[in-house]
Write an enzyme that holds these catalytic residues in place. Structure first.
Site, short mmCIF file in Angstrom:
data_model
loop_
_atom_site.label_atom_id
_atom_site.label_comp_id
_atom_site.label_asym_id
_atom_site.label_seq_id
_atom_site.Cartn_x
_atom_site.Cartn_y
_atom_site.Cartn_z
N HIS A 353 0.47 -13.18 -8.98
CA HIS A 353 -0.37 -12.37 -7.81
C HIS A 353 -1.16 -13.36 -6.90
CE1 HIS A 353 -0.49 -8.20 -9.56
NE2 HIS A 353 -0.06 -9.02 -10.54
N LYS A 544 -13.78 -6.95 0.43
CA LYS A 544 -12.74 -7.63 -0.62
C LYS A 544 -13.84 -8.76 -1.18
CE LYS A 544 -10.33 -8.54 3.41
NZ LYS A 544 -8.77 -8.40 3.21
N ARG A 545 -13.05 -9.25 -2.26
CA ARG A 545 -13.92 -10.31 -2.70
C ARG A 545 -14.14 -11.33 -1.81
NH1 ARG A 545 -14.80 -10.27 -8.59
NH2 ARG A 545 -15.83 -12.32 -8.13
N LYS A 550 -9.95 -15.66 2.49
CA LYS A 550 -9.99 -14.62 3.00
C LYS A 550 -10.66 -14.72 4.19
CE LYS A 550 -9.75 -12.22 -1.48
NZ LYS A 550 -8.65 -11.18 -1.42
N THR A 654 -4.37 -5.16 -0.94
CA THR A 654 -4.23 -3.56 -0.92
C THR A 654 -5.02 -2.88 -0.27
OG1 THR A 654 -5.28 -3.86 -3.10
CG2 THR A 654 -2.77 -3.69 -3.48
N LYS A 658 -4.59 0.58 1.90
CA LYS A 658 -5.71 1.64 2.10
C LYS A 658 -6.26 2.26 3.35
CE LYS A 658 -6.79 0.16 -2.54
NZ LYS A 658 -7.67 -0.46 -3.38
C1 26W Z 1 -9.91 -16.75 -12.92
C2 26W Z 1 -8.58 -16.71 -13.12
C3 26W Z 1 -8.05 -15.61 -12.13
C4 26W Z 1 -6.91 -15.86 -11.16
C5 26W Z 1 -6.22 -14.91 -10.46
C6 26W Z 1 -8.48 -14.31 -12.17
C7 26W Z 1 -7.75 -13.32 -11.62
C8 26W Z 1 -6.85 -13.78 -10.63
C9 26W Z 1 -6.09 -12.74 -9.94
C10 26W Z 1 -4.88 -13.06 -9.73
C11 26W Z 1 -6.78 -12.64 -8.42
C12 26W Z 1 -6.31 -11.38 -7.72
O1 26W Z 1 -7.00 -10.42 -7.86
N1 26W Z 1 -5.25 -11.54 -6.84
C13 26W Z 1 -4.88 -10.45 -6.00
O2 26W Z 1 -4.03 -9.83 -6.50
C14 26W Z 1 -3.72 -8.44 -5.62
C15 26W Z 1 -2.75 -7.64 -6.29
O3 26W Z 1 -1.36 -7.85 -6.33
C16 26W Z 1 -3.19 -8.85 -4.31
O4 26W Z 1 -2.81 -7.88 -3.43
C17 26W Z 1 -4.05 -10.14 -3.56
O5 26W Z 1 -3.44 -10.53 -2.42
C18 26W Z 1 -4.40 -11.02 -4.64
O6 26W Z 1 -5.41 -12.20 -4.02
#
Ligand code: 26W
Length: 812
Positions: A353, A544-545, A550, A654, A658
């Site tokens: 992701h 978004k975060r 971003k 995502t 929406k």
């Molecule tokens: C701290 C470790 C960590 C690293 C990455 C925690 C969480 C993540 C996630 C992969 C970050 C995340 O939420 N990625 C997002 O995933 C969405 C679902 O596929 C995508 O639509 C976003 O573009 C992506 O940033």
């Protein structure tokens, strides 16, 4: 036990039964929380009956199912979704109304389970909704954090985190099964046993499963979400207690419970904390043992495991499941390595992701060896066998061997979890076409070269039940009136709205819907945060975060530049489209630059909102604690969706989907799923700007000097200088204003300055387009009509076709 009748009378009987015997109160004395809990449990009665039928049928038919392993599930509020799925909305509302209760009030009582950070967690929630609605037998496995994602408050515009004690008022949607608890061991050492190896752990905890129902939409299917909670194997040591060391007596308990105490609030930069690895192994070990020992029949031959299950790894967070399964097969069941590895590869698949190198998890050999010594041994063996294959395929290419190794030597010996997932998984997918391409071309290039058939793409999606049908009832009504309600489970049917984009009356009603949603958002923000929203302004939303890639900073430069233009008299006020900039964003607590950006957005917002010269033409609204509940209110009210990440950085997004499905137009770069949105809705209905990924990569490698852009673009310079002057920060040139100014003009890792001009030009096109309401709403209707592809139902069908290979759809 049959489900209760779908009648107001039956519903009322169950509700009152729950009020009296569940909550132990009389209705006239019942609190709002009593009524909410009673209502929730009443709905549960209706769903539970189907749940039991499904579980029994699955047991009898031995059908194959999908297990979705995810460290995060951002579920959002449950009541409405479960009422909708069970077809009880009207019956419940009528039943309560007969008792003098307004169901809307009870909706506000629910605290959403914030068991996720952002995109990845919410996607998992959309996917289990679609799996159930598509009648796919499946189980979600995760962690029941006692504290979810922190509650965000603003103090003088700064983010302050508060613990999310979401269970405080009770959690009616879960059912605990302590009798199915699983013991999970940690630490210790490994010793020889015959010709095998035996792990001698040092300590253990209990994993207690909590089951949540995941109802399909009006199809009678109810799947399970099983979240694990950690408890001490020996809760309380009476001997130590009697010896007077009370703290020690409960230490084991607190130590154990820490494992599922709180969600890690980072969503891009792993901190490599031991507790995080404990969390990952804890829920994975519970889930594998649970499936093998409680779901599968007693004597099931695990050589046929791939016929019964596929474990989808939601990013690398659950990938420790690979050596865990190998350990269960080799150490506990005495299999030889190759037969165990063959089964392991068939049952695991990996979804990546992210594209940010720093977000790819690596665990130090020191930590992994101390916490999970046997798993480290198994990973070493997997790596040896793998590198042998690499050497066969590329004789003498030791550089490639070191690049591909699961074990990194520099800067410290560590395990590359993405490499382990790619070696073990029978399929690896990205979450948007561009992302999957970049994974194969760059991030995991060596692996794609070695195993091209292993790599595929499944573009993300969102559930239309929550994010259109529930979040936007007025638009849903308009759509259903025009094309029937088949779209709720077959979103491509929205395509039939296309001709109505040419229909002035439909467009008028569409604008009416948007205006109504804006009024409701204004009401929500007033009640929730005391924030005022100008009813008729364009709603320009960026939710978004908070992360530099971003580029909330680029949005800020647009706002500051507009303000600078007006304050300097360069731009006549009346030429500016009345616009409200709505932000929603949490920053990881340790991410200083992100927190500074929040602080500066609030500072700029305060200045603009309090500037009488603007006569309210421009407003900045930043409600704290952006979550699923607020998203459901905010997204339907938006006109413009900001998807402005640097090309090549956002895996998919995502929120972008929406917004398009709720009739907002997108201003965005060719990044992530924006590319596919633009291709489907048409260039005329999308405000594209900025460098493409290859252009950004070329500029990066050529050497990017943000200062050049600062010097060469007077509008950009004026905006940055205004920030640096302290104009928004009571004259303070240091602090957030100073550090953001210098980080943008000196480093600007995500090239906001390089895309500024193109972005401003696109925003000018937005203003021009918005002035023509007919043309704007025509485009908005076409966005809705052409975004059916972005249903998570379509994503799940792609996973079934491209990755899970089987059609485990249960036709019962
Ligand atoms: C701290 C470790 C960590 C690293 C990455 C925690 C969480 C993540 C996630 C992969 C970050 C995340 O939420 N990625 C997002 O995933 C969405 C679902 O596929 C995508 O639509 C976003 O573009 C992506 O940033």
């Amino acid at each position: 036990m049959a489900a209760p009748d779908h009648t107001v009378e039956a519903f009322t009987w169950h509700f009152l039964h729950e009020i009296n015997f569940g909550q132990g109160v009389d209705l006239y004395r019942a609190s709002a929380n009593d009524k909410y809990l009673a209502l929730a449990r009443t709905v549960r009665h209706y769903l539970a009956a189907r749940w039991l039928v499904n579980l029994r049928h699955q047991h009898e038919t031995q059908s194959k199912s999908v297990a979705y392993l995810s460290a995060e599930f951002l579920l959002g509020p449950q009541l409405e979704n479960n009422l909708l799925a069970a077809g009880l909305e009207d019956i419940a509302a009528q039943s309560l109304a007969n008792l003098g209760i307004d169901i809307e009030e009870l909706r506000g009582v629910e605290v959403e389970p914030g068991l996720g950070n952002g995109g990845l967690g919410r996607l998992a929630a959309c996917f289990i909704d679609s799996l159930a609605t598509l009648n796919v037998p499946s189980v979600g496995y995760g962690i029941r954090y006692e504290y979810g994602i922190f509650r965000q408050t603003f103090v003088d515009g700064k983010q302050v985190e508060k613990p999310d004690n979401w269970l405080a008022m009770g959690s009616p949607w879960e059912i605990a099964h302590p009798e199915n608890a699983v013991e999970v061991t940690f630490g210790g050492h490994v010793e020889d046993e015959g010709e095998g190896r035996r792990w001698v752990p040092a300590w253990s905890v209990l994993g207690v499963p909590y089951n949540y129902m995941v109802p399909g939409y009006l199809n009678g299917r109810v799947n399970t979400l099983r979240l694990w909670s950690a408890e001490a194997t020996k809760a309380f040591d009476l001997k130590i207690f009697n010896a007077g060391d009370y703290a020690q007596a409960v230490r084991a308990q607190t130590f154990a419970e820490n494992i599922s105490k709180v969600l890690y609030p980072e969503d891009s930069t792993p901190q490599g904390k031991e507790l995080r690895l404990q969390q990952q192994y804890f829920f994975v070990a519970c889930s594998l043992r649970d499936f093998i020992e409680t779901v599968l029949p007693e004597d099931y031959d695990l050589h046929r495991l791939p016929e019964r299950i596929v474990f989808q790894l939601n990013d690398t967070h659950p990938v420790i499941a690979v050596p865990e399964l190998m350990r269960l097969l080799v150490d506990e069941r005495g299999w030889d390595w190759d037969e165990a590895w063959a089964v392991t590869q068939q049952v695991f698949a990996y979804t990546c992701h992210t594209l940010l190198p720093e977000a790819l998890e690596v665990w130090s050999v020191e930590l992994l060896g101390r916490l999970l010594p046997r798993h480290l041994e198994i990973i070493y063996r997997i790596n040896e066998e793998f590198l042998e294959k690499v050497r066969e395929a590329y004789p003498g290419d030791e550089l490639r061997v070191r690049r591909m190794s699961i074990v990194a030597e520099q800067p410290e010996r560590a395990i590359r979890m993405a490499h382990l997932a790619t070696v073990a998984g029978h399929k690896v997918n990205g979450v948007a076409e561009l992302h999957s391409q970049l994974l194969a071309d760059k991030v995991l290039h060596d692996f794609a070269e070695l195993w091209p058939e292993k790599f595929t793409n499944v573009t993300n999606g969102v559930t239309p039940r929550r994010f259109v049908r529930l979040a936007n009832p007025s638009l849903s009504g308009l759509i259903t009136e025009a094309i029937g309600d088949g779209w709720v489970t077959d979103l491509e049917q929205l395509r039939r709205l296309e001709p109505l984009a040419e229909d002035a009356e439909f467009r008028r009603r569409f604008r009416e819907v948007k205006a109504l949603n804006k009024r409701e958002l204004a009401e929500t923000l007033w009640v929730r945060d005391g924030l005022e929203l100008a009813g008729d302004a364009m709603v320009d939303a960026m939710v978004k975060r908070l992360h530099e890639y971003k580029r909330q900073s680029l949005k800020l430069l647009h706002i500051v530049s507009l303000y600078e233009g007006i304050s300097s008299g360069r731009v006549p006020l009346e030429s500016v489209t009345p616009r409200t900039f709505v932000f929603g964003a949490k920053a990881a607590p340790g991410y200083v630059r992100a927190k500074e950006t929040i602080e500066l957005i609030n500072a700029v917002g305060r200045t603009i909102n309090e500037d009488p010269a603007l006569e309210g033409r421009l407003k900045v609204v930043f409600p704290p604690n952006y979550n699923v509940t607020l998203a459901e209110r905010l997204i339907p009210a938006a006109d413009l969706s900001e998807q402005i990440s640097l090309a090549g950085k956002e895996a998919s997004g995502t929120g972008n989907m929406k917004f398009a499905l709720n009739g907002a137009l997108t201003i965005g770069t060719d990044d992530g799923a924006n590319v596919e949105i633009r291709q489907l809705v048409g260039d005329d209905n999308f405000f594209l700007f900025g460098m493409t990924e290859p252009e950004a990569a070329a500029l990066q490698s050529k050497g990017y000097e943000p200062g050049e852009y600062y010097e060469s673009d007077p509008q950009l310079k004026a905006a940055l200088d205004l920030i640096a002057s302290g104009a928004f920060t009571e004259g303070d040139r240091g602090g957030a204003a100073g550090s953001i100014f210098s980080s943008l003009t000196e480093r600007d890792r995500f090239m906001a300055l390089a895309d500024f001009r193109s972005y401003m030009d696109a925003q000018a096109r937005v203003e021009e387009a918005y002035a023509d309401h007919e043309a704007w709403s025509r485009s908005a209707v076409l966005n809705v009509a052409r975004s059916g592809f972005f249903s998570s139902d379509r994503s799940i069908r792609d996973y079934l076709d491209r990755i899970w290979g089987a059609d485990p759809v249960d036709h019962s």
